[in-house]
Design an enzyme around this catalytic site. Structure first.
Site, PDB file in Angstrom:
ATOM      1  N   ILE A  17       0.827  -1.198   0.000  1.00 44.40           N
ATOM      2  CA  ILE A  17       0.000   0.000   0.000  1.00 44.40           C
ATOM      3  C   ILE A  17       0.864   1.253   0.000  1.00 44.40           C
ATOM      4  O   ILE A  17       0.578   2.215  -0.726  1.00 44.40           O
ATOM      5  CB  ILE A  17      -0.971  -0.001   1.196  1.00 44.40           C
ATOM      6  N   SER A 159     -11.081  -0.655   5.241  1.00 47.51           N
ATOM      7  CA  SER A 159     -10.400  -1.695   4.459  1.00 47.51           C
ATOM      8  C   SER A 159     -10.796  -1.568   2.998  1.00 47.51           C
ATOM      9  O   SER A 159     -11.755  -0.868   2.654  1.00 47.51           O
ATOM     10  CB  SER A 159     -10.780  -3.091   4.974  1.00 47.51           C
ATOM     11  N   CYS A 160     -10.084  -2.277   2.146  1.00 47.89           N
ATOM     12  CA  CYS A 160     -10.429  -2.249   0.719  1.00 47.89           C
ATOM     13  C   CYS A 160     -11.822  -2.829   0.490  1.00 47.89           C
ATOM     14  O   CYS A 160     -12.584  -2.318  -0.348  1.00 47.89           O
ATOM     15  CB  CYS A 160      -9.386  -3.005  -0.098  1.00 47.89           C
ATOM     16  N   HIS A 187     -10.647 -12.913  -2.598  1.00 48.66           N
ATOM     17  CA  HIS A 187      -9.511 -11.988  -2.490  1.00 48.66           C
ATOM     18  C   HIS A 187      -8.231 -12.613  -3.013  1.00 48.66           C
ATOM     19  O   HIS A 187      -7.936 -13.772  -2.758  1.00 48.66           O
ATOM     20  CB  HIS A 187      -9.324 -11.587  -1.020  1.00 48.66           C
TER      21      HIS A 187
END
Length: 345
Positions: A17, A159-160, A187
């Site tokens: 990230i 969160s994503c 995921h």
């Protein structure tokens, strides 16, 4: 008087990230922020190399080199630090406006305040926190950034998966009404899994090879959604599986609606949102896509309208794609820009 531009930010943690945030900042070019420092235990040569070359997102579209104790990005110097503890960095001396905490290691209020006590004025965390009280706000950009307290010091970017699901659920609940929600996150593999079986994690499933199996894992998505949409509390369940791909994930969302609906109505609503209020955050497609088509896609969610199904006629199923790295990194920058724009001298 307005704060001088550009705002100065720093990155603590320079993994997936952190590197995507830096790269997205330079690729976008529309934000009044500048990274002046990054703190990571990796050596500078590795940091320079992994900034220049990325197996998922390709080569950095600009000049990257090391000069002394700095990483030079298109001639702009970013000081590189190697401190294991927040107190080891002279944050006051860096005179930053905001720290983006991207290591994922700090999840409680006590841990987050260590940065504040060490001289950081504001911290934006790249993960949901252990409790709602751990931060002054949890923000999903496009949904609730206006609720940011003026005196906030610790903020979570959620969160994503929360960034992907909350805008959709909020919209559908307001227009159609939701009784119950069940979500399966599909995921891509992550770095808390080994490439081959290894003693790697307390969750025994995560000791198994990431690229040989589909692996169920735990998820706090339901709790994260309820924090943002308390009107759905007690009516959401979620589970997650990791699959052998390196990036781009999907949510398989099943909804029991409060009234009769149809696939056409649901798709029309989501398409209109993608072209209107959620433009830039939500996208909509009916093309025959595979997951790799959404690599490096900055949206929080891309609804695949070709996969919308309605049964009953109150049982709705959606397939929603998202780049779990790039989309989330862009939302961190959006929240950072918004937060800093609220500050004054």
């Amino acid at each position: 008087m307005s704060h001088p531009r550009p705002y100065k930010i720093a990155l603590n943690g320079y993994g997936r990230i952190g590197r995507c945030v830096l790269r997205a900042l330079h690729e976008r070019g529309d934000l009044a922020v500048q990274v002046v420092a990054l703190n990571d235990l990796a050596d500078r040569d590795s940091i320079e190399y992994l900034t220049r070359f990325d197996s998922t997102h390709g080569r950095f579209p600009g000049e990257v080199r090391v000069s002394g104790d700095c990483l030079q990005i298109n001639g702009q110097a970013i000081q590189v630090l190697r401190e294991a503890e927040p107190e080891g960095v002279d944050w006051r001396g860096l005179d930053i406006d905001l720290l983006l905490e991207c290591s994922g290691q700090y999840t409680t209020r006590e841990q987050g305040l260590r940065f504040v006590h060490a001289g950081v004025p504001r911290v934006l965390f790249s993960q949901p926190m252990a409790s709602e009280e751990a931060v002054d706000a949890t923000l999903v950009y496009g949904v609730n950034q206006d609720s940011l307290p003026s005196d906030a010091r610790l903020v979570s970017n959620a969160s994503c998966t929360t960034n992907c699901s909350v805008p959709l659920l909020k919209l559908l609940n307001e227009v159609i009404g939701l009784e119950y929600v069940s979500i399966t996150t599909i995921h891509s593999a992550m770095n808390d899994q080994p490439v081959i079986d290894a003693y790697h994690h307390a969750d025994l499933r995560r000791t198994r090879s990431a690229f040989q199996s589909v692996i169920p894992v735990s998820t706090g998505l339901a709790r994260g959604i309820e924090r943002l949409l308390p009107e759905l509390a007690g009516r959401i369940q979620a589970k997650a599986i990791r699959v052998p791909t390196v990036n781009v994930s999907a949510l398989d969302i099943t909804l029991q609606t409060a009234r009769d609906t149809s696939a056409d109505e649901v798709n029309a609503l989501l398409r209109a949102a993608a072209e209107g209020d959620y433009k830039g955050l939500l996208d909509y497609t009916e093309l025959p896509h595979a997951s790799c088509d959404f690599n490096h896609d900055p949206h929080s969610a891309i609804v695949d309208g070709s996969q919308t199904r309605v049964s009953g006629p109150r049982l709705v199923n959606l397939l929603v794609w998202f780049d779990n790295e790039w989309g989330f990194a862009n939302r961190m920058l959006d929240v950072a820009q918004y937060w800093l724009a609220q500050t004054t001298d």
